[in-house]
Design a protein around this motif. Structure first.
Motif, mmCIF file in Angstrom:
data_model
loop_
_atom_site.group_PDB
_atom_site.id
_atom_site.type_symbol
_atom_site.label_atom_id
_atom_site.label_comp_id
_atom_site.label_asym_id
_atom_site.label_seq_id
_atom_site.Cartn_x
_atom_site.Cartn_y
_atom_site.Cartn_z
ATOM 1 N N GLY A 19 -13.350 -53.301 53.855
ATOM 2 C CA GLY A 19 -14.569 -54.076 54.091
ATOM 3 C C GLY A 19 -15.683 -53.561 53.192
ATOM 4 N N ASP A 20 -16.850 -54.161 53.308
ATOM 5 C CA ASP A 20 -17.990 -53.649 52.565
ATOM 6 C C ASP A 20 -18.326 -52.267 53.060
ATOM 7 O OD1 ASP A 20 -18.289 -55.827 50.958
ATOM 8 O OD2 ASP A 20 -19.766 -56.803 52.238
ATOM 9 N N LEU A 21 -18.575 -51.390 52.140
ATOM 10 C CA LEU A 21 -18.906 -50.011 52.461
ATOM 11 C C LEU A 21 -20.422 -49.867 52.417
ATOM 12 C CD1 LEU A 21 -17.706 -47.156 52.926
ATOM 13 C CD2 LEU A 21 -17.815 -46.846 50.463
ATOM 14 N N SER A 22 -21.030 -49.680 53.562
ATOM 15 C CA SER A 22 -22.481 -49.522 53.585
ATOM 16 C C SER A 22 -22.812 -48.033 53.609
ATOM 17 C CB SER A 22 -23.080 -50.222 54.804
ATOM 18 O OG SER A 22 -22.606 -49.619 55.979
ATOM 19 N N VAL A 23 -23.753 -47.658 52.778
ATOM 20 C CA VAL A 23 -24.146 -46.265 52.664
ATOM 21 C C VAL A 23 -25.655 -46.186 52.841
ATOM 22 C CG1 VAL A 23 -24.212 -44.269 51.124
ATOM 23 C CG2 VAL A 23 -22.263 -45.826 51.054
ATOM 24 N N SER A 24 -26.095 -45.299 53.711
ATOM 25 C CA SER A 24 -27.536 -45.115 53.852
ATOM 26 C C SER A 24 -27.993 -44.082 52.823
ATOM 27 C CB SER A 24 -27.885 -44.658 55.272
ATOM 28 O OG SER A 24 -27.259 -43.433 55.552
ATOM 29 N N LEU A 25 -29.107 -44.337 52.197
ATOM 30 C CA LEU A 25 -29.622 -43.465 51.142
ATOM 31 C C LEU A 25 -30.933 -42.828 51.571
ATOM 32 C CD1 LEU A 25 -29.065 -45.864 48.104
ATOM 33 C CD2 LEU A 25 -27.530 -44.088 48.938
ATOM 34 N N ASP A 26 -31.084 -41.563 51.244
ATOM 35 C CA ASP A 26 -32.358 -40.906 51.507
ATOM 36 C C ASP A 26 -33.332 -41.237 50.372
ATOM 37 O OD1 ASP A 26 -31.434 -39.384 49.392
ATOM 38 O OD2 ASP A 26 -31.381 -37.502 50.492
ATOM 39 N N ALA A 38 -32.731 -48.644 36.176
ATOM 40 C CA ALA A 38 -33.696 -49.080 35.166
ATOM 41 C C ALA A 38 -33.271 -48.631 33.769
ATOM 42 C CB ALA A 38 -35.077 -48.525 35.500
ATOM 43 N N ALA A 39 -32.752 -47.415 33.667
ATOM 44 C CA ALA A 39 -32.386 -46.867 32.359
ATOM 45 C C ALA A 39 -31.073 -47.429 31.832
ATOM 46 C CB ALA A 39 -32.295 -45.347 32.448
ATOM 47 N N LEU A 40 -30.074 -47.560 32.692
ATOM 48 C CA LEU A 40 -28.740 -47.962 32.245
ATOM 49 C C LEU A 40 -28.494 -49.459 32.315
ATOM 50 C CD1 LEU A 40 -26.684 -45.062 33.873
ATOM 51 C CD2 LEU A 40 -27.528 -45.230 31.524
ATOM 52 N N GLU A 41 -29.306 -50.175 33.055
ATOM 53 C CA GLU A 41 -29.224 -51.624 33.192
ATOM 54 C C GLU A 41 -27.811 -52.141 33.461
ATOM 55 O OE1 GLU A 41 -30.965 -53.085 29.571
ATOM 56 O OE2 GLU A 41 -32.995 -52.637 30.249
ATOM 57 N N PRO A 42 -27.189 -51.691 34.542
ATOM 58 C CA PRO A 42 -25.854 -52.206 34.857
ATOM 59 C C PRO A 42 -25.957 -53.646 35.364
ATOM 60 C CG PRO A 42 -26.647 -50.862 36.646
ATOM 61 C CD PRO A 42 -27.678 -50.766 35.559
ATOM 62 N N ASP A 43 -24.813 -54.338 35.388
ATOM 63 C CA ASP A 43 -24.791 -55.707 35.906
ATOM 64 C C ASP A 43 -25.188 -55.739 37.373
ATOM 65 O OD1 ASP A 43 -24.027 -56.683 33.460
ATOM 66 O OD2 ASP A 43 -21.881 -56.640 33.936
ATOM 67 N N GLU A 44 -24.752 -54.733 38.116
ATOM 68 C CA GLU A 44 -25.124 -54.620 39.523
ATOM 69 C C GLU A 44 -25.159 -53.142 39.893
ATOM 70 O OE1 GLU A 44 -20.842 -55.393 41.579
ATOM 71 O OE2 GLU A 44 -21.973 -57.158 40.961
ATOM 72 N N THR A 45 -25.880 -52.825 40.944
ATOM 73 C CA THR A 45 -26.031 -51.438 41.379
ATOM 74 C C THR A 45 -24.699 -50.826 41.777
ATOM 75 O OG1 THR A 45 -28.230 -51.993 42.187
ATOM 76 C CG2 THR A 45 -27.311 -49.927 42.938
ATOM 77 N N ASP A 46 -23.783 -51.624 42.286
ATOM 78 C CA ASP A 46 -22.462 -51.125 42.677
ATOM 79 C C ASP A 46 -21.766 -50.410 41.522
ATOM 80 O OD1 ASP A 46 -23.059 -52.363 45.030
ATOM 81 O OD2 ASP A 46 -21.420 -53.819 44.937
ATOM 82 N N GLU A 47 -22.009 -50.864 40.299
ATOM 83 C CA GLU A 47 -21.386 -50.246 39.127
ATOM 84 C C GLU A 47 -21.821 -48.789 38.993
ATOM 85 O OE1 GLU A 47 -19.092 -49.486 35.886
ATOM 86 O OE2 GLU A 47 -18.978 -51.168 37.276
ATOM 87 N N LEU A 48 -23.075 -48.501 39.250
ATOM 88 C CA LEU A 48 -23.562 -47.121 39.181
ATOM 89 C C LEU A 48 -22.901 -46.251 40.255
ATOM 90 C CD1 LEU A 48 -27.374 -47.578 38.516
ATOM 91 C CD2 LEU A 48 -25.609 -46.834 36.914
ATOM 92 N N VAL A 49 -22.719 -46.799 41.420
ATOM 93 C CA VAL A 49 -22.069 -46.051 42.495
ATOM 94 C C VAL A 49 -20.616 -45.768 42.126
ATOM 95 C CG1 VAL A 49 -21.393 -46.098 44.930
ATOM 96 C CG2 VAL A 49 -23.634 -46.973 44.237
ATOM 97 N N ARG A 50 -19.937 -46.737 41.554
ATOM 98 C CA ARG A 50 -18.548 -46.521 41.111
ATOM 99 C C ARG A 50 -18.487 -45.428 40.052
ATOM 100 N NH1 ARG A 50 -18.232 -52.127 42.127
ATOM 101 N NH2 ARG A 50 -18.940 -52.695 40.052
ATOM 102 N N ARG A 51 -19.401 -45.481 39.080
ATOM 103 C CA ARG A 51 -19.433 -44.446 38.043
ATOM 104 C C ARG A 51 -19.700 -43.075 38.642
ATOM 105 N NH1 ARG A 51 -23.354 -46.747 33.314
ATOM 106 N NH2 ARG A 51 -22.516 -48.855 33.201
ATOM 107 N N ALA A 52 -20.605 -43.009 39.600
ATOM 108 C CA ALA A 52 -20.939 -41.728 40.236
ATOM 109 C C ALA A 52 -19.727 -41.146 40.958
ATOM 110 C CB ALA A 52 -22.105 -41.912 41.204
ATOM 111 N N ILE A 53 -18.970 -41.984 41.633
ATOM 112 C CA ILE A 53 -17.776 -41.514 42.330
ATOM 113 C C ILE A 53 -16.750 -41.006 41.331
ATOM 114 C CG2 ILE A 53 -15.804 -42.246 43.743
ATOM 115 C CD1 ILE A 53 -17.833 -44.134 45.191
#
Length: 107
Positions: A19-26, A38-53
């Motif tokens: 299912g959708d994985l919801s993550v709370s952020l501080d 803002a700096a990397l301008e990904p297509d969507e924020t999910d892409e940054l989370v995938r890269r971080a993982i």
């Protein structure tokens, strides 16, 4: 725990992610994510989370932290997990009965 236990736990977690994985952020994490977006301008924020993982996983493997955690919890390494066999199974060391040192040289 064993290699089979690790496989079961990985499959259970993988299934839970369907299912959708919801993550709370501080606040700090939101700020860092906003700056990266803002700096990397990904297509969507999910892409940054995938890269971080991917980056966290890679650094954990390269530093040996993953092997340490797996050995502590499951008594296996990442290489053993990938091959699906423990080192003892690969070398055949688990095929022979243990020697009884007290009776070894008795006739």
């Amino acid at each position: 725990m064993s290699l089979d236990d690790l496989n079961d736990d990985v499959q259970e977690s993988y299934t839970a992610f369907d299912g959708d994985l919801s993550v709370s952020l501080d606040r700090e994490t939101k700020n860092e994510l906003a700056l990266l977006e803002a700096a990397l301008e990904p297509d969507e924020t999910d892409e940054l989370v995938r890269r971080a993982i991917h980056m966290l996983f890679q650094s954990t493997v390269e530093t040996g932290k993953l092997d340490f955690q797996l050995r502590s919890a499951y008594d296996v390494t990442y290489d053993e997990y990938l091959s699906g066999m423990t080192f003892e199974q690969m070398t055949g060391a688990d095929q022979y009965p243990t020697m009884d040192d007290e009776r070894r040289y008795q006739f």
